[in-house]
Write a protein that holds these residues in place. Structure first.
Motif, PDB file in Angstrom:
ATOM      1  N   CYS A  34      10.374   5.864   7.641  1.00 38.68           N
ATOM      2  CA  CYS A  34      10.654   5.975   6.373  1.00 38.68           C
ATOM      3  C   CYS A  34      10.781   7.515   6.427  1.00 38.68           C
ATOM      4  O   CYS A  34       9.793   8.190   6.720  1.00 38.68           O
ATOM      5  CB  CYS A  34       9.590   6.126   5.497  1.00 38.68           C
ATOM      6  N   PRO A  35      11.611   8.883   6.436  1.00 37.34           N
ATOM      7  CA  PRO A  35      11.435   9.822   6.265  1.00 37.34           C
ATOM      8  C   PRO A  35      10.253  10.731   6.111  1.00 37.34           C
ATOM      9  O   PRO A  35       9.885  11.787   5.481  1.00 37.34           O
ATOM     10  CB  PRO A  35      12.639  10.622   6.172  1.00 37.34           C
ATOM     11  N   PHE A  36      10.387   9.730   4.268  1.00 34.09           N
ATOM     12  CA  PHE A  36       9.506  10.366   2.749  1.00 34.09           C
ATOM     13  C   PHE A  36       7.838   9.867   3.295  1.00 34.09           C
ATOM     14  O   PHE A  36       7.156   9.922   1.777  1.00 34.09           O
ATOM     15  CB  PHE A  36      10.227  10.490   2.284  1.00 34.09           C
ATOM     16  N   ALA A  37       7.640   9.199   4.599  1.00 32.94           N
ATOM     17  CA  ALA A  37       6.104   8.188   4.169  1.00 32.94           C
ATOM     18  C   ALA A  37       5.394   8.765   5.345  1.00 32.94           C
ATOM     19  O   ALA A  37       6.099   8.302   6.853  1.00 32.94           O
ATOM     20  CB  ALA A  37       6.406   7.057   4.494  1.00 32.94           C
ATOM     21  N   PRO A  38       4.151   9.512   5.848  1.00 33.15           N
ATOM     22  CA  PRO A  38       3.540   9.985   6.980  1.00 33.15           C
ATOM     23  C   PRO A  38       3.309   8.886   7.471  1.00 33.15           C
ATOM     24  O   PRO A  38       2.631   7.891   6.955  1.00 33.15           O
ATOM     25  CB  PRO A  38       2.346  10.905   5.956  1.00 33.15           C
ATOM     26  N   GLY A  52       0.960  -1.014   0.088  1.00 37.80           N
ATOM     27  CA  GLY A  52       0.125  -0.177   0.101  1.00 37.80           C
ATOM     28  C   GLY A  52       1.118   1.158   0.131  1.00 37.80           C
ATOM     29  O   GLY A  52       1.709   1.458   0.991  1.00 37.80           O
ATOM     30  N   CYS A  53       0.077   2.137  -0.688  1.00 32.68           N
ATOM     31  CA  CYS A  53       1.252   3.393  -0.668  1.00 32.68           C
ATOM     32  C   CYS A  53       0.658   4.782   0.023  1.00 32.68           C
ATOM     33  O   CYS A  53      -0.948   4.523   0.201  1.00 32.68           O
ATOM     34  CB  CYS A  53       0.940   4.093  -2.116  1.00 32.68           C
ATOM     35  N   PRO A  54       0.888   5.076   1.222  1.00 38.51           N
ATOM     36  CA  PRO A  54       0.470   6.464   1.463  1.00 38.51           C
ATOM     37  C   PRO A  54       0.047   7.404   0.940  1.00 38.51           C
ATOM     38  O   PRO A  54      -0.680   8.969   1.171  1.00 38.51           O
ATOM     39  CB  PRO A  54       1.807   7.288   2.827  1.00 38.51           C
ATOM     40  N   PHE A  55      -0.056   7.658  -0.493  1.00 36.66           N
ATOM     41  CA  PHE A  55      -0.533   8.586  -1.162  1.00 36.66           C
ATOM     42  C   PHE A  55      -1.414   8.312  -1.898  1.00 36.66           C
ATOM     43  O   PHE A  55      -2.690   8.878  -2.725  1.00 36.66           O
ATOM     44  CB  PHE A  55       1.027   9.626  -2.045  1.00 36.66           C
ATOM     45  N   GLU A  56      -1.194   7.033  -2.672  1.00 39.50           N
ATOM     46  CA  GLU A  56      -1.920   6.509  -3.814  1.00 39.50           C
ATOM     47  C   GLU A  56      -2.993   5.280  -3.036  1.00 39.50           C
ATOM     48  O   GLU A  56      -3.713   5.144  -3.670  1.00 39.50           O
ATOM     49  CB  GLU A  56      -1.199   6.015  -5.076  1.00 39.50           C
ATOM     50  N   GLY A  57      -3.064   4.785  -2.456  1.00 33.89           N
ATOM     51  CA  GLY A  57      -3.464   3.693  -1.755  1.00 33.89           C
ATOM     52  C   GLY A  57      -3.603   2.695  -2.121  1.00 33.89           C
ATOM     53  O   GLY A  57      -2.001   2.544  -1.925  1.00 33.89           O
ATOM     54  N   GLU A  58      -4.202   1.587  -2.279  1.00 28.97           N
ATOM     55  CA  GLU A  58      -3.980   0.451  -2.347  1.00 28.97           C
ATOM     56  C   GLU A  58      -2.793   0.295  -3.627  1.00 28.97           C
ATOM     57  O   GLU A  58      -2.746   0.722  -5.221  1.00 28.97           O
ATOM     58  CB  GLU A  58      -5.231  -0.745  -2.516  1.00 28.97           C
ATOM     59  N   THR A  59      -1.714  -0.342  -3.045  1.00 27.45           N
ATOM     60  CA  THR A  59      -1.238  -0.927  -4.617  1.00 27.45           C
ATOM     61  C   THR A  59      -1.638  -2.232  -5.345  1.00 27.45           C
ATOM     62  O   THR A  59      -1.170  -3.422  -4.721  1.00 27.45           O
ATOM     63  CB  THR A  59       0.281  -1.308  -4.073  1.00 27.45           C
ATOM     64  N   PRO A  60      -1.697  -2.324  -6.685  1.00 31.11           N
ATOM     65  CA  PRO A  60      -2.998  -3.671  -7.401  1.00 31.11           C
ATOM     66  C   PRO A  60      -1.402  -4.225  -7.186  1.00 31.11           C
ATOM     67  O   PRO A  60      -0.016  -4.550  -7.636  1.00 31.11           O
ATOM     68  CB  PRO A  60      -2.249  -2.926  -8.743  1.00 31.11           C
ATOM     69  N   PRO A  61      -1.746  -5.303  -6.953  1.00 28.60           N
ATOM     70  CA  PRO A  61      -1.336  -6.811  -6.277  1.00 28.60           C
ATOM     71  C   PRO A  61      -0.220  -7.183  -8.465  1.00 28.60           C
ATOM     72  O   PRO A  61       1.478  -7.824  -8.537  1.00 28.60           O
ATOM     73  CB  PRO A  61      -2.073  -8.140  -6.413  1.00 28.60           C
ATOM     74  N   GLU A  62      -0.630  -6.682  -9.077  1.00 29.05           N
ATOM     75  CA  GLU A  62      -0.528  -7.097 -10.637  1.00 29.05           C
ATOM     76  C   GLU A  62       0.639  -6.109 -10.577  1.00 29.05           C
ATOM     77  O   GLU A  62       1.353  -6.481 -11.113  1.00 29.05           O
ATOM     78  CB  GLU A  62      -1.310  -6.525 -11.641  1.00 29.05           C
ATOM     79  N   ARG A  63       1.390  -5.023 -10.018  1.00 28.21           N
ATOM     80  CA  ARG A  63       2.207  -4.277 -10.181  1.00 28.21           C
ATOM     81  C   ARG A  63       2.981  -4.817  -9.389  1.00 28.21           C
ATOM     82  O   ARG A  63       4.651  -4.979 -10.168  1.00 28.21           O
ATOM     83  CB  ARG A  63       1.798  -3.071  -9.476  1.00 28.21           C
TER      84      ARG A  63
END
Length: 303
Positions: free
Chosen positions: A243-247, A150-161
Motif C-alpha cells: 500500500c503506498p500509504f502504509a509505511p 492492525g493500523c500502522p498509525f493507531e496500533g491494534e484495531t479493536p475487534p469490536e470495530r
C-alpha cells in the motif's frame, strides 16, 4: 498424495493487477496489465481484481483503468472486480463494465484519512450511497475492511470495530465482506476471532480474506481462514504488492505459493499452479525485480 482434507474447494481471487502493482516504482502500461490478466485467466483464475478507479495523480500505477477493462478477455465464468472509493469511481466502474464493485473502508480514522482523505464515518456514508447505486445498476458490491488486523498509525484495531463495520456492510446488502491485513501484522488467533465475529455480524455475506506476508504469517493465516470456512482468499501472482500509504507494507501472499499449500492440503482451486508461477516470474521481468514468491524458485513437489 494429499496431506489432509480441509475442504473441497476454495476460490482464489487474483489481486495482482491491482494491489500487486499499485505500490511498485515502475508503472506498467494498460497493455501489460491486460497481458497479466490474460495469463491469469488462461491459468484458470475465475475472479480477478482487475483495476482501481482512483485518482491517477495519487496512484499513477492504476491510470488507464477504463482501457484495461476494455481489453480484458470476456470469458464465461470469469468475474472482474473494480475497486472504488467514491461515487465518481463507481460511475467509472459501471461505465467500464465491471462484474463486481469492491469498496474499501479503513477501520482506523488516521489510516483512512491518509489513504482516502476521509474519516471512517465519512467513508461509511459513501459506502451506503455506493452500495445503493451499485444494487440499482444490478452489480454486486462488497466491502473490504482494511487495517482489520492492525493500523500502522493507531496500533491494534479493536475487534469490536470490525464487527461494527461488517454489520454496516450487511445492512447495505454486501454480497461479500473481506477482512484485510493491510500491513501484515495478523496471526492465526486473530483470524479465528475476526472470522467468527464477522460471520455473526454479516451472516448473509460471503467471507473473504486478504493477507500480506510482511511478518511471514500470511500463509498460516490463509490456512486458518480456510479452516474457519472462508469462501475466498486474495493472492497476488509473484507475491508483489503493498500500500503506498502504509509505511513498510510489503507484498501480498503469492498466488503460486498459496496454491501449493492449498493443493497439498487437499483443497482444490481449479488453477494451474505452474502457470501462475511462470506468470509471477514473467511479471518480475516487467517490474525489473525478482518475484518474492518461492515456488518459482523451488518448484512443486513431487516434481
Amino acid at each position: 498424495m494429499r496431506i489432509g482434507l480441509v475442504r473441497l474447494h476454495t476460490t482464489v481471487l487474483e489481486v495482482g493487477p491491482r494491489d500487486g502493482l499499485q505500490n511498485e516504482a515502475k508503472a506498467l502500461s494498460p497493455d501489460d496489465r491486460i497481458a497479466l490478466i490474460e495469463r491469469c485467466v488462461e491459468a484458470g483464475v475465475r475472479r480477478i481484481e482487475a483495476v482501481s478507479f482512483v485518482n491517477p495523480k495519487r496512484v499513477p500505477q492504476m491510470a488507464g483503468a477504463e482501457e484495461v477493462m476494455k481489453g480484458v478477455p470476456r470469458v464465461e465464468g470469469v468475474s472482474y472486480s473494480g475497486l472504488v472509493l467514491n461515487r465518481r469511481g463507481l460511475d467509472r466502474a459501471l461505465d467500464s463494465g465491471v462484474d463486481e464493485v469492491n469498496v474499501v473502508v479503513v477501520a482506523s480514522d488516521t489510516f483512512s484519512q491518509r489513504n482516502q482523505g476521509v474519516t471512517t464515518a465519512e467513508m461509511l456514508a459513501a459506502w451506503d450511497d455506493i452500495a445503493a447505486s451499485a444494487h440499482a445498476a444490478g452489480v454486486p458490491v462488497g466491502m473490504t475492511i482494511a487495517a482489520a488486523f492492525g493500523c500502522p498509525f493507531e496500533g491494534e484495531t479493536p475487534p469490536e470495530r470490525i464487527a461494527e463495520l461488517a454489520r454496516r456492510a450487511e445492512a447495505a446488502g454486501a454480497f461479500e465482506v473481506a477482512l484485510a491485513d493491510t500491513i501484515g501484522v495478523g496471526v492465526p488467533a486473530q483470524v479465528r476471532d475476526l472470522s467468527r465475529r464477522a460471520k455473526e455480524a454479516a451472516p448473509s455475506a460471503a467471507l473473504r480474506f486478504h493477507f500480506h506476508n510482511t511478518r511471514n504469517t500470511g500463509y498460516a493465516n490463509a490456512l486458518t481462514a480456510v479452516d474457519e470456512g472462508a469462501a475466498v482468499l486474495d493472492a497476488s501472482a509473484g507475491g508483489f504488492g503493498g500500500c503506498p500509504f502504509a509505511p513498510a507494507a510489503t507484498g501480498n501472499i503469492a498466488t503460486e505459493d498459496l496454491l501449493y499449500m492449498l493443493h497439498r492440503s487437499g483443497v482444490a482451486t481449479g488453477i494451474d499452479m505452474a502457470a501462475i508461477a511462470e506468470t509471477g516470474a514473467w511479471l518480475g521481468t516487467l517490474l525489473d525485480k525478482p518475484a518474492p514468491a518461492l515456488l518459482g524458485r523451488a518448484g512443486g513437489f513431487p516434481a
